[in-house]
Motif scaffolding. Sequence first.
Motif, PDB file in Angstrom:
ATOM      1  N   UNK A   1     -11.041 -24.565 -16.831  1.00 31.24           N
ATOM      2  CA  UNK A   1     -10.597 -25.535 -15.850  1.00 31.24           C
ATOM      3  C   UNK A   1     -11.568 -26.702 -15.798  1.00 31.24           C
ATOM      4  N   UNK A   2     -11.020 -27.906 -15.585  1.00 35.49           N
ATOM      5  CA  UNK A   2     -11.824 -29.096 -15.314  1.00 35.49           C
ATOM      6  C   UNK A   2     -11.259 -29.725 -14.048  1.00 35.49           C
ATOM      7  N   UNK A   3     -12.031 -29.671 -12.982  1.00 29.91           N
ATOM      8  CA  UNK A   3     -11.607 -30.252 -11.707  1.00 29.91           C
ATOM      9  C   UNK A   3     -12.115 -31.690 -11.629  1.00 29.91           C
ATOM     10  N   UNK A   4     -11.194 -32.619 -11.427  1.00 29.72           N
ATOM     11  CA  UNK A   4     -11.529 -34.040 -11.324  1.00 29.72           C
ATOM     12  C   UNK A   4     -11.139 -34.500  -9.919  1.00 29.72           C
ATOM     13  N   UNK A   5     -12.135 -34.867  -9.110  1.00 33.67           N
ATOM     14  CA  UNK A   5     -11.908 -35.200  -7.702  1.00 33.67           C
ATOM     15  C   UNK A   5     -12.345 -36.620  -7.401  1.00 33.67           C
ATOM     16  N   UNK A   6     -11.391 -37.447  -6.915  1.00 30.84           N
ATOM     17  CA  UNK A   6     -11.688 -38.823  -6.569  1.00 30.84           C
ATOM     18  C   UNK A   6     -12.037 -38.980  -5.107  1.00 30.84           C
ATOM     19  N   UNK A   7     -12.990 -39.880  -4.818  1.00 33.50           N
ATOM     20  CA  UNK A   7     -13.456 -40.119  -3.450  1.00 33.50           C
ATOM     21  C   UNK A   7     -13.643 -41.614  -3.220  1.00 33.50           C
ATOM     22  N   UNK A   8     -13.706 -41.988  -1.956  1.00 31.68           N
ATOM     23  CA  UNK A   8     -13.963 -43.382  -1.589  1.00 31.68           C
ATOM     24  C   UNK A   8     -14.938 -43.422  -0.424  1.00 31.68           C
ATOM     25  N   UNK A   9     -15.426 -44.635  -0.107  1.00 33.02           N
ATOM     26  CA  UNK A   9     -16.208 -44.787   1.118  1.00 33.02           C
ATOM     27  C   UNK A   9     -15.241 -44.964   2.297  1.00 33.02           C
TER      28      UNK A   9
ATOM     29  N   UNK B   1     -16.053 -31.086 -12.333  1.00 26.64           N
ATOM     30  CA  UNK B   1     -16.635 -29.741 -12.314  1.00 26.64           C
ATOM     31  C   UNK B   1     -15.932 -28.867 -13.339  1.00 26.64           C
ATOM     32  N   UNK B   2     -16.730 -28.234 -14.196  1.00 24.89           N
ATOM     33  CA  UNK B   2     -16.198 -27.322 -15.202  1.00 24.89           C
ATOM     34  C   UNK B   2     -16.231 -25.895 -14.676  1.00 24.89           C
ATOM     35  N   UNK B   3     -15.245 -25.132 -15.083  1.00 25.10           N
ATOM     36  CA  UNK B   3     -15.207 -23.708 -14.717  1.00 25.10           C
ATOM     37  C   UNK B   3     -14.928 -22.888 -15.963  1.00 25.10           C
ATOM     38  N   UNK B   4     -15.802 -21.918 -16.213  1.00 28.65           N
ATOM     39  CA  UNK B   4     -15.631 -21.023 -17.352  1.00 28.65           C
ATOM     40  C   UNK B   4     -14.854 -19.777 -16.951  1.00 28.65           C
ATOM     41  N   UNK B   5     -14.329 -19.094 -17.959  1.00 27.17           N
ATOM     42  CA  UNK B   5     -13.649 -17.821 -17.728  1.00 27.17           C
ATOM     43  C   UNK B   5     -14.608 -16.851 -17.049  1.00 27.17           C
TER      44      UNK B   5
ATOM     45  N   UNK C   1     -18.550 -31.124 -25.446  1.00 29.32           N
ATOM     46  CA  UNK C   1     -18.891 -29.756 -25.060  1.00 29.32           C
ATOM     47  C   UNK C   1     -17.647 -28.906 -24.836  1.00 29.32           C
ATOM     48  N   UNK C   2     -16.691 -29.433 -24.071  1.00 31.94           N
ATOM     49  CA  UNK C   2     -15.500 -28.644 -23.729  1.00 31.94           C
ATOM     50  C   UNK C   2     -14.708 -28.274 -24.981  1.00 31.94           C
ATOM     51  N   UNK C   3     -14.602 -29.193 -25.925  1.00 24.10           N
ATOM     52  CA  UNK C   3     -13.874 -28.900 -27.162  1.00 24.10           C
ATOM     53  C   UNK C   3     -14.594 -27.845 -28.007  1.00 24.10           C
ATOM     54  N   UNK C   4     -15.913 -27.701 -27.799  1.00 20.65           N
ATOM     55  CA  UNK C   4     -16.678 -26.710 -28.557  1.00 20.65           C
ATOM     56  C   UNK C   4     -16.737 -25.361 -27.867  1.00 20.65           C
ATOM     57  N   UNK C   5     -16.556 -25.354 -26.541  1.00 19.87           N
ATOM     58  CA  UNK C   5     -16.702 -24.122 -25.761  1.00 19.87           C
ATOM     59  C   UNK C   5     -15.323 -23.656 -25.287  1.00 19.87           C
ATOM     60  N   UNK C   6     -14.804 -22.663 -25.950  1.00 19.29           N
ATOM     61  CA  UNK C   6     -13.456 -22.184 -25.638  1.00 19.29           C
ATOM     62  C   UNK C   6     -13.384 -21.418 -24.330  1.00 19.29           C
TER      63      UNK C   6
END
Length: 305
Positions: A218-226, A283-287, A209-214
Amino acid sequence: MAFSLHKHTLSLLGALALVSGVPLLGHAASYGAGIENSQWYLAESIFECSLVHEVPGYGKAVFRHQAGESLSFFLESDHPMMRPGRGSLVVEAPAWRPGVVPRPLGSVNVSDGNRPVLLDTRQAMVLAQGLLEGMRPTVTRESWFDGSPVRVQVSNINFSGQFERYRACTANLLPVNYDQIRRSRIPFNSGSASLSGADRKLLDNIVTFVLADSTVERIFVDGHSDRLGSRIDNRALSEDRANVVAGYLKARGIPENLIIVRAHGDQFPVSRRPADNRRTTIRLQREGERPEFQQANGYGGESAG
């Protein structure tokens, strides 16, 4: 003279009703295109295919297939004409095919708003088949004004050729749409930062999807633990989980400058169950979308991403 004036007044009111699309009180109103003005228009992309039919005096009839979802059909009108409730759906023959028995397809829900009739995939396919057979699907419901019938007919004229193009369009849709992947979650086993086959499939869909939608900026990648174990170990583990997801996205072709990686350790639990908190969120963020940064408070929220 009075009778002549009365006839003239009724004729004028009838003409105004046809132009405005508002039925006269006490009169059934039928809306539908004839042979001379029945058109279907295809709007196509890899994100959505829509087959649109103008219904003179009423609005539009639309077949819609969005990426990652099933076919649907809806009627659209700027002015409410049908009273909310249960209406009927019948596939009937056009006037030039007398003697063909109408085929009832059951009831439909008529709601308030500018899309009062929405059909699910099964009903939409039955409706399309009726059009391909040269029939005219018709929705009937009481009017808002006086309870007299309002009939909206969908014309089969010029449908079949455009429907073939529509089917070709749907074959080229992306596997998912933006709403389905704008917020995604990768779960992890205790102490693990390994991706499963299902995780890779989800990430592959995000990449496609991201490669098709210019417009995705932003792509936010957030790591979590217990909260099991030390906070230092949990912070390191959440960082490993975020990095393994970000590394997979990069390896599949996502530009590195689009990805923002963050590790939160056990700061933002979303549940009292430890398994729910062992995760990486994407999480994706568009313009033009407003940037978000939401911090979890206790068990009720989610950190940014």
